[in-house]
Motif scaffolding. Structure first.
Motif, PDB file in Angstrom:
ATOM      1  N   UNK A 269      27.261 -20.795  15.128  1.00 23.45           N
ATOM      2  CA  UNK A 269      27.900 -21.317  13.912  1.00 23.45           C
ATOM      3  C   UNK A 269      29.380 -21.504  14.169  1.00 23.45           C
ATOM      4  N   UNK A 270      29.932 -22.462  13.477  1.00 20.28           N
ATOM      5  CA  UNK A 270      31.381 -22.639  13.557  1.00 20.28           C
ATOM      6  C   UNK A 270      32.045 -21.556  12.731  1.00 20.28           C
ATOM      7  N   UNK A 271      33.191 -21.058  13.200  1.00 17.41           N
ATOM      8  CA  UNK A 271      33.872 -20.024  12.416  1.00 17.41           C
ATOM      9  C   UNK A 271      34.372 -20.586  11.091  1.00 17.41           C
ATOM     10  N   UNK A 272      34.335 -19.720  10.085  1.00 14.90           N
ATOM     11  CA  UNK A 272      34.839 -20.116   8.777  1.00 14.90           C
ATOM     12  C   UNK A 272      36.340 -20.323   8.869  1.00 14.90           C
ATOM     13  N   UNK A 273      36.850 -21.361   8.232  1.00 17.29           N
ATOM     14  CA  UNK A 273      38.302 -21.547   8.268  1.00 17.29           C
ATOM     15  C   UNK A 273      38.999 -20.397   7.545  1.00 17.29           C
ATOM     16  N   UNK A 274      40.085 -19.961   8.111  1.00 13.96           N
ATOM     17  CA  UNK A 274      40.831 -18.850   7.529  1.00 13.96           C
ATOM     18  C   UNK A 274      41.484 -19.303   6.229  1.00 13.96           C
ATOM     19  N   UNK A 275      41.424 -18.435   5.240  1.00 20.88           N
ATOM     20  CA  UNK A 275      42.068 -18.748   3.967  1.00 20.88           C
ATOM     21  C   UNK A 275      43.571 -18.700   4.169  1.00 20.88           C
ATOM     22  N   UNK A 276      44.225 -19.759   3.796  1.00 22.18           N
ATOM     23  CA  UNK A 276      45.665 -19.825   3.983  1.00 22.18           C
ATOM     24  C   UNK A 276      46.362 -19.732   2.634  1.00 22.18           C
TER      25      UNK A 276
ATOM     26  N   UNK B 264      30.874 -23.901  25.057  1.00 21.32           N
ATOM     27  CA  UNK B 264      29.491 -23.699  24.620  1.00 21.32           C
ATOM     28  C   UNK B 264      29.124 -22.223  24.611  1.00 21.32           C
ATOM     29  N   UNK B 265      29.559 -21.495  25.619  1.00 15.83           N
ATOM     30  CA  UNK B 265      29.276 -20.060  25.661  1.00 15.83           C
ATOM     31  C   UNK B 265      29.914 -19.362  24.470  1.00 15.83           C
ATOM     32  N   UNK B 266      31.137 -19.740  24.129  1.00 15.92           N
ATOM     33  CA  UNK B 266      31.812 -19.157  22.969  1.00 15.92           C
ATOM     34  C   UNK B 266      31.072 -19.512  21.675  1.00 15.92           C
ATOM     35  N   UNK B 267      30.607 -20.744  21.580  1.00 16.54           N
ATOM     36  CA  UNK B 267      29.863 -21.191  20.402  1.00 16.54           C
ATOM     37  C   UNK B 267      28.579 -20.382  20.231  1.00 16.54           C
ATOM     38  N   UNK B 268      27.839 -20.205  21.313  1.00 20.00           N
ATOM     39  CA  UNK B 268      26.593 -19.457  21.225  1.00 20.00           C
ATOM     40  C   UNK B 268      26.835 -17.966  21.038  1.00 20.00           C
ATOM     41  N   UNK B 269      27.924 -17.443  21.583  1.00 20.73           N
ATOM     42  CA  UNK B 269      28.253 -16.031  21.372  1.00 20.73           C
ATOM     43  C   UNK B 269      28.553 -15.758  19.905  1.00 20.73           C
TER      44      UNK B 269
END
Length: 116
Positions: free
Chosen positions: A93-100, A84-89
């Motif tokens: 928002x959820x990180x955008x998926x990396x373009x592969x 949760x701390x990482x999410x709020x930091x």
């Protein structure tokens, strides 16, 4: 003899906390764990007194040393809060998926079989 050992331990704990107080100047220090829960109410005043004695006056005046209230589940609750701390930091928002640039498995298999 056991009481003398515990009182000496309270002094050492207070001295150790004074180092943390001098270095980090926290507003609050919580003592927990099974030993803190079992012995804390009896020895907390001595720990506070020794921490104030060994710490610098200015940071020592601003810190509160208390017993944790989460009980034996404090470590579990703390570990559960890390995502949760990482999410709020990250702004909540959820990180955008990396373009592969990887090819689908079937296409990669065909490329490996094709003559070069």
């Amino acid at each position: 003899v056991a009481l003398a050992v515990l009182e000496e331990t309270a002094e050492y704990l207070g001295a150790g906390l004074s180092d943390l107080i001098n270095l980090f100047q926290p507003e609050r220090i919580l003592i927990g764990g099974w030993a803190g829960l079992q012995l804390g109410t009896r020895f907390l005043p001595a720990v506070r007194r020794h921490a104030a004695t060994y710490a610098l006056r200015h940071p020592a005046d601003k810190v509160n040393i208390d017993l944790g209230k989460l009980g034996p589940d404090a470590v579990t609750v703390g570990a559960a809060i890390l995502p949760l701390a990482d999410f709020f930091a990250g702004g909540g928002r959820r990180p955008e998926p990396a373009a592969e640039d990887r090819l689908p498995a079937w296409r990669a298999a065909l490329r490996q079989r094709a003559p070069h």
